[in-house]
Design a protein around this motif. Structure first.
Motif, short mmCIF file in Angstrom:
data_model
loop_
_atom_site.label_atom_id
_atom_site.label_comp_id
_atom_site.label_asym_id
_atom_site.label_seq_id
_atom_site.Cartn_x
_atom_site.Cartn_y
_atom_site.Cartn_z
N ARG A 86 10.13 37.49 106.91
CA ARG A 86 10.31 37.22 104.92
C ARG A 86 11.42 38.25 104.27
NH1 ARG A 86 4.66 36.12 107.41
NH2 ARG A 86 4.30 38.82 107.29
N LEU A 87 11.30 38.73 105.08
CA LEU A 87 11.47 40.69 104.05
C LEU A 87 13.43 40.43 103.55
CD1 LEU A 87 10.00 43.79 104.73
CD2 LEU A 87 9.89 42.80 102.67
N PHE A 88 14.43 39.53 105.31
CA PHE A 88 15.10 39.43 105.19
C PHE A 88 15.88 39.00 103.68
CE2 PHE A 88 19.03 37.97 106.24
CZ PHE A 88 20.53 38.56 106.85
N PRO A 89 15.40 37.54 103.38
CA PRO A 89 15.99 37.32 102.21
C PRO A 89 15.74 37.91 100.72
CG PRO A 89 14.82 35.90 103.41
CD PRO A 89 14.98 37.05 104.05
N ARG A 90 15.09 38.24 100.58
CA ARG A 90 14.35 39.30 99.66
C ARG A 90 15.45 40.80 99.58
NH1 ARG A 90 7.77 39.19 100.22
NH2 ARG A 90 7.40 37.67 100.89
N ILE A 91 15.27 41.02 100.86
CA ILE A 91 16.08 42.45 100.54
C ILE A 91 17.50 41.62 100.43
CG2 ILE A 91 17.36 43.99 102.07
CD1 ILE A 91 14.78 44.31 103.46
N LEU A 92 18.20 40.84 101.31
CA LEU A 92 19.56 40.63 100.59
C LEU A 92 19.61 39.73 98.64
CD1 LEU A 92 20.91 38.80 103.35
CD2 LEU A 92 20.63 40.92 102.65
N GLU A 93 18.73 39.61 98.52
CA GLU A 93 18.49 39.15 96.64
C GLU A 93 18.89 40.02 96.24
OE1 GLU A 93 15.73 36.45 94.36
OE2 GLU A 93 15.39 36.38 96.14
N VAL A 94 18.03 41.09 96.34
CA VAL A 94 17.81 41.90 94.92
C VAL A 94 18.75 43.53 95.58
CG1 VAL A 94 15.39 41.67 94.96
CG2 VAL A 94 15.68 43.83 96.57
N ALA A 95 19.45 43.55 96.09
CA ALA A 95 20.33 44.20 97.40
C ALA A 95 22.01 44.45 96.07
CB ALA A 95 20.70 44.47 98.21
N GLU A 96 21.89 45.69 95.62
CA GLU A 96 23.24 45.42 95.00
C GLU A 96 24.57 45.49 95.65
OE1 GLU A 96 25.53 49.17 92.15
OE2 GLU A 96 24.18 49.16 92.35
#
Length: 209
Positions: A67-77
């Motif tokens: 669940r965290l994986f796509p959120r990290i990729l979305e918010v990461a610079e």
């Protein structure tokens, strides 16, 4: 479970660094499959509420990591990863392969970081300033994010090996030395994705001989 914070990142911002990357790896202790390193730059004003439950990847469930994986990729610079395959680990040693993968992950970031937060190890030849944090994956949100990215990618790669060699059960243990995995190596011998220089694999091979 104590959640990692942005304290180290904010300290770096106060010192004038603009882009701070966290780097970590997954699969260091496995008997099979690659070691995967990942690097993540979180925005300066990231809301960690978006990454609720972020922690060292070993401390959270596989479902929550996914669940965290796509959120990290979305918010990461910026984010990146690099792999050290089993044959590279056997040829050069675990530590050298580990550091090489971490360097490669950092150097693939675009835009590049001004500072790198490393979980414990100092990376020689990095080309960027770095801070080595003991237990960085439990203290720094950037390092924890990198640990989740590395773990999810590595688990996915192990499922590919599972489709090729289903008899070893890589879908369940992901290449780590569980009793069931060791038993299957003893029964069938090592597969091409096993790290032939690792004690669990070498000892099993000697026992078979």
């Amino acid at each position: 479970m104590k959640s990692p914070t942005l304290a180290a990142e904010k300290w770096a911002y106060r010192l004038g660094f603009r882009r701070v990357a966290g780097v970590d790896e997954a699969g260091r202790g496995a008997l099979a499959g690659p070691l995967v390193a990942a690097a993540v730059i979180l925005p300066r004003r990231v809301d960690l509420g978006i990454l609720e439950g972020l922690a060292d990847s070993k401390a959270i469930s596989p479902a929550h990591r996914r669940r965290l994986f796509p959120r990290i990729l979305e918010v990461a610079e910026a984010w990146s990863f690099a792999c050290a395959p089993p044959w590279e680990i056997d040829a050069h040693g675990l530590q050298e392969a580990n550091l090489a993968a971490m360097r490669e992950a950092v150097q693939a970031l675009h835009p590049p970081p001004d500072l790198v937060l490393v979980d414990f190890y100092a990376l020689t030849g990095l080309g960027h300033p770095q801070w080595c944090l003991v237990h960085g994956d439990t203290r720094s949100a950037s390092v924890a994010a990198a640990s989740v990215v590395a773990k999810v990618i590595r688990d996915s790669l192990m499922l590919t090996w599972w489709t090729m060699y289903p008899e070893y059960g890589f879908d369940s243990h992901k290449g780590y030395g569980t009793p069931g995995h060791l038993r299957r190596i003893a029964e069938k011998g090592p597969a091409p994705c096993h790290r032939s220089s690792f004690r669990g694999v070498v000892q099993t091979r000697m026992d078979l001989e």
